[in-house]
Design an enzyme around this catalytic site. Structure first.
Site, PDB file in Angstrom:
ATOM      1  CE  LYS A   9      11.178  12.302 -55.138  1.00 35.68           C
ATOM      2  NZ  LYS A   9       9.749  12.151 -54.898  1.00 35.68           N
ATOM      3  NE  ARG A  67       5.909  16.473 -61.409  1.00 32.18           N
ATOM      4  CZ  ARG A  67       6.874  15.943 -62.141  1.00 32.18           C
ATOM      5  NH1 ARG A  67       7.219  14.681 -61.970  1.00 32.18           N
ATOM      6  NH2 ARG A  67       7.509  16.677 -63.034  1.00 32.18           N
ATOM      7  NE  ARG A 112       5.156   9.446 -62.100  1.00 26.89           N
ATOM      8  CZ  ARG A 112       6.347   9.740 -61.625  1.00 26.89           C
ATOM      9  NH1 ARG A 112       6.460  10.540 -60.587  1.00 26.89           N
ATOM     10  NH2 ARG A 112       7.430   9.239 -62.174  1.00 26.89           N
ATOM     11  CD  GLU A 126       4.794  15.569 -55.584  1.00 27.14           C
ATOM     12  OE1 GLU A 126       4.887  14.434 -55.094  1.00 27.14           O
ATOM     13  OE2 GLU A 126       5.174  15.861 -56.733  1.00 27.14           O
ATOM     14  CG  PHE A 150       7.925  21.593 -58.807  1.00 27.68           C
ATOM     15  CD1 PHE A 150       8.213  21.112 -60.071  1.00 27.68           C
ATOM     16  CD2 PHE A 150       7.161  20.800 -57.962  1.00 27.68           C
ATOM     17  CE1 PHE A 150       7.773  19.876 -60.492  1.00 27.68           C
ATOM     18  CE2 PHE A 150       6.710  19.560 -58.369  1.00 27.68           C
ATOM     19  CZ  PHE A 150       7.018  19.087 -59.641  1.00 27.68           C
ATOM     20  NE  ARG A 179      12.960   7.560 -64.577  1.00 27.41           N
ATOM     21  CZ  ARG A 179      12.020   7.755 -63.661  1.00 27.41           C
ATOM     22  NH1 ARG A 179      12.308   8.413 -62.560  1.00 27.41           N
ATOM     23  NH2 ARG A 179      10.801   7.306 -63.859  1.00 27.41           N
ATOM     24  CE  LYS A 202      13.636   9.465 -58.097  1.00 30.57           C
ATOM     25  NZ  LYS A 202      12.253   9.042 -58.391  1.00 30.57           N
TER      26      LYS A 202
END
Length: 563
Positions: free
Chosen positions: A256, A261, A276, A306, A346, A421, A427
C-alpha cells in the site's frame, strides 16, 4: 416545458417529507413528470449539483459573488445581505427576504402592467452554464449579472432554491441512494442496474435519461467511456491479516503505497489524468503523461495507479509534497524536477475497446502486465498470491521498512467494483486508524490566533439523505504556518459568520486520527471523536470520499467488541 417554479414547489414538499419511502415516491414522480431533456438537469439539481461529477464545468460562485448579485437584485447593500444572513442563518431564507423587501419597497405602476417572465428549468440551467464559461478579467461582474437576471425573473418561491444551487448548497435530504431508488421506481428498472450504470458513468442524470428512454436493457448497456472518469474501487481496513486471509482461499498481496491515486485514460497519444476526486490533473503531471505515452503499449486504456514522490534515499516523501505536484498550475516543469513522481500501476479497467471490470483481478493483472513496459518512472507493482501468513507478514514488514503505509489484501477472483468499499479489497496499516471527514465549519481563534481559524467542525456523510452529520471538532495537529494557510484557503469558502462561529462551504476533507469513537447527544450523528487531531489535508479526496454514518457506527461497534 417545466417551469422552475414547479421544481421549487416539488423541492419544498420533498424537504418537508420525513420518510425515505415517501421522499423516494415524490422524487420518482418529479422525474416522471419532466421531459427527457429536462430530466438530467433535474436529477442533478435535486442532488444539489449543477453538473455531473466528471464534468470539467464548474459554476464557481462563492458567497461574495452571490451576496453582490442579491444586493443588486434587491436594491440594497451587500452589508444588508450579510446582516440578513446572520439573522436567518440560511442563505435561501436570506434571498427570499431580500427580494421580498424589493417587491414591497420598489413597486411602480409599470411593474403592474408588465407580465413577469416565468423561468423554466432549462433556462436556469443555461444561465448556470453561462456562468461556468466566463473567466479572466470581468468574469466576476458577468457572473453577478447572470445571477441578478435570475433573481429579478424569479418568484419568492424560487429565489431561495436558485441561491442555494448557485453555491451548490441545496440540501433537501436527497442523496445518491434515494435518487437511485427513485429512478428505479419511476422507470421500472431494477435498482441494482441503476447503481451499476451510475458507477460506470459517474452521471446519475445520464442513467435517469437512459432509463426513461430505453428501460432496463438500455441501462444495462451503459458502460465505460474514454475521458469520462469512473469512480475508483475502494478498500476497507482489516483488523488483522489473519481475519483477512480467513475470508479468502488465497489472497493477492501488494504494497500500500504512500502516494496519491491516479486514474489514467489513454487514447492513442492523448493521455488524461484524473485525481481521486476525478479532477483533470493532466497539466500538473507532464512527466507522468509522457511515461504513459512511452511505456503503456495500448491504443486505448483506462488504468488505476498510485503516484509516489521518492526522495534521494529511495523513500516516499511527505504526502504534502505530492499534493504540491497535483495543485501546481504554474512553473510545472520546475516543480516536476524538484518533486519527481513514480507511477505504480495496479489495475486496468479498459483495454483496446474492451470493458474489463467484470473480469477477475487475476485476468486484469495479466492484461496489465501485457501492455506496460516497466521503467524507473512507471511500473506495475509487485504482487504475490498466497495463503501463507508468514509470507504475508514478510511483505508487510518490507512495505513498512520501505516507508510505505502497509499492504493491500485483495481477492484474486474479484471484479473491479467502481465506487465500492467492500471485502474484496482490504488494507492493513499499523498506525492509529484515521477517518476522512468533511470540514463544514470553523471558529476564530483566541489570543495570538485571533485572526486565524483555530478549530474546525467535522462531519460524516449520510448516503441515503445526502446530508452531512457533525461528529466533532478538531483543534490540534496544526502548526501556526498551517493555520495561516488554512485560514487563507477557507476564507474563500465562508458561507456565513456569527460571532466566532463560521459556516463553510463543504469542500475540504481532513484526515483525522482519534483515540476512540463515543456516543454523543451533542452532535446530530449521535457520535463524537475523543481527542481528534489532524493528520493530513486530503486535497486528493472529494465530498464523496468522506466516511459514512454507517461506517462510523460499524467502527463504534467493533471498538466496543474489542474492549
Amino acid at each position: 416545458m417545466t417551469s422552475f417554479r414547479e421544481f421549487a414547489q416539488a423541492c419544498k414538499v420533498i424537504e418537508e417529507t420525513s420518510g425515505s419511502l415517501d421522499m423516494t415516491a415524490l422524487v420518482a414522480d418529479l422525474f416522471d413528470s419532466v421531459t427527457p431533456d429536462e430530466l438530467p438537469v433535474v436529477t442533478h439539481f435535486v442532488m444539489g449539483e449543477i453538473f455531473p461529477a466528471w464534468s470539467y464545468e464548474e459554476v464557481g460562485v462563492g458567497a461574495g459573488i452571490l451576496f453582490s448579485a442579491l444586493a443588486k437584485a434587491a436594491g440594497i447593500s451587500v452589508k444588508d445581505i450579510e446582516e440578513l444572513v446572520r439573522d436567518t442563518g440560511d442563505i435561501g431564507k436570506t434571498a427570499v427576504l431580500a427580494l421580498n423587501k424589493k417587491s414591497k419597497g420598489q413597486a411602480t405602476f409599470s411593474s403592474f402592467l408588465e407580465e413577469k417572465h416565468e423561468l423554466s428549468i432549462l433556462e436556469v440551467f443555461e444561465r448556470f452554464r453561462d456562468i461556468s464559461k466566463v473567466s479572466g478579467k470581468g468574469s466576476q461582474a458577468s457572473k453577478i449579472k447572470n445571477l441578478q437576471y435570475l433573481f429579478n425573473s424569479a418568484s419568492s418561491e424560487e429565489v431561495g432554491y436558485i441561491s442555494l444551487l448557485a453555491i451548490e448548497e441545496l440540501r433537501i435530504g436527497v442523496g445518491e441512494g434515494l435518487v437511485r431508488d427513485a429512478i428505479a421506481k419511476a422507470f421500472d428498472v431494477p435498482s441494482e442496474d441503476v447503481e451499476r450504470g451510475f458507477m460506470l458513468t459517474n452521471d446519475m442524470g445520464l442513467v435517469a435519461t437512459t432509463a426513461k428512454e430505453g428501460g432496463a436493457d438500455a441501462v444495462r448497456g451503459l458502460g465505460l467511456k474514454l475521458n469520462r472518469p469512473i469512480k475508483l474501487m475502494l478498500a476497507q481496513i482489516t483488523p488483522s491479516v489473519e481475519s483477512a486471509l480467513s475470508d479468502m482461499e488465497e489472497a493477492a498481496i501488494e504494497w500500500k503505497f504512500d502516494g496519491a491515486r491516479v486514474q489514467i485514460h489513454k487514447d492513442g497519444d492523448n493521455v488524461i489524468l484524473y485525481s481521486r476526486r476525478l479532477e483533470d490533473i493532466t497539466h500538473s503531471l507532464p512527466d507522468i503523461v509522457e511515461s504513459v505515452r512511452k511505456f503503456v503499449h495500448a491504443d486505448t486504456a483506462i488504468l488505476d495507479g498510485e503516484a509516489v514522490a521518492i526522495d534521494g534515499n529511495g523513500r516516499p516523501r511527505a504526502f504534502q509534497d505530492i499534493l504540491k505536484r497535483f495543485r501546481r498550475k504554474h512553473d510545472v516543469s520546475s516543480t516536476a524536477k524538484e518533486i519527481p513522481l513514480t507511477l505504480n500501476l495496479f489495475d486496468i479497467m479498459y483495454l483496446n475497446g474492451e470493458n474489463l471490470i467484470e473480469e477477475s483481478l487475476v485476468k486484469r493483472r495479466e492484461l496489465l502486465l501485457s501492455c506496460v513496459e516497466n521503467d524507473t518512472t512507471i511500473h506495475v507493482d509487485a504482487q504475490v498470491v498466497t495463503n501463507d501468513l508468514e509470507e504475508v507478514d514478510r511483505i508487510y514488514t518490507e512495505a513498512l521498512k520501505g516507508g510505505h503505509e502497509g499492504i493491500m489484501i485483495k481477492n484474486p477472483n474479484s471484479p473491479y467494483s467502481p465506487g465500492k468499499r467492500g471485502k474484496n479489497w482490504l488494507k492493513k496499516k499499523p498506525v492509529m486508524e484515521t477517518l476522512d471527514l468533511l470540514v463544514i465549519g470553523a471558529e476564530w481563534g483566541y489570543g495570538r490566533r485571533t485572526s486565524l481559524m483555530g478549530s474546525y467542525a467535522l462531519a460524516c456523510h449520510d448516503n441515503q439523505t445526502g446530508r452531512f452529520l457533525p461528529v466533532g471538532k478538531v483543534a490540534t495537529g496544526f502548526s501556526d504556518e498551517q493555520l495561516t494557510e488554512l485560514t487563507e484557503m477557507f476564507s474563500e469558502l465562508i458561507v456565513m459568520e456569527s460571532g466566532k462561529e463560521i459556516e463553510l462551504k463543504p469542500e475540504v476533507v481532513f484526515e483525522v486520527a482519534f483515540e476512540e469513537i463515543q456516543k454523543s447527544s451533542n452532535y446530530e450523528s449521535g457520535y463524537a471523536l475523543r481527542f481528534p487531531r489532524l493528520v493530513n489535508i486530503r486535497d486528493d479526496k472529494s465530498v464523496e470520499d468522506v466516511e459514512t454514518i454507517e461506517r462510523i457506527g460499524e467502527m463504534y461497534r467493533l471498538q466496543r467488541e474489542r474492549s
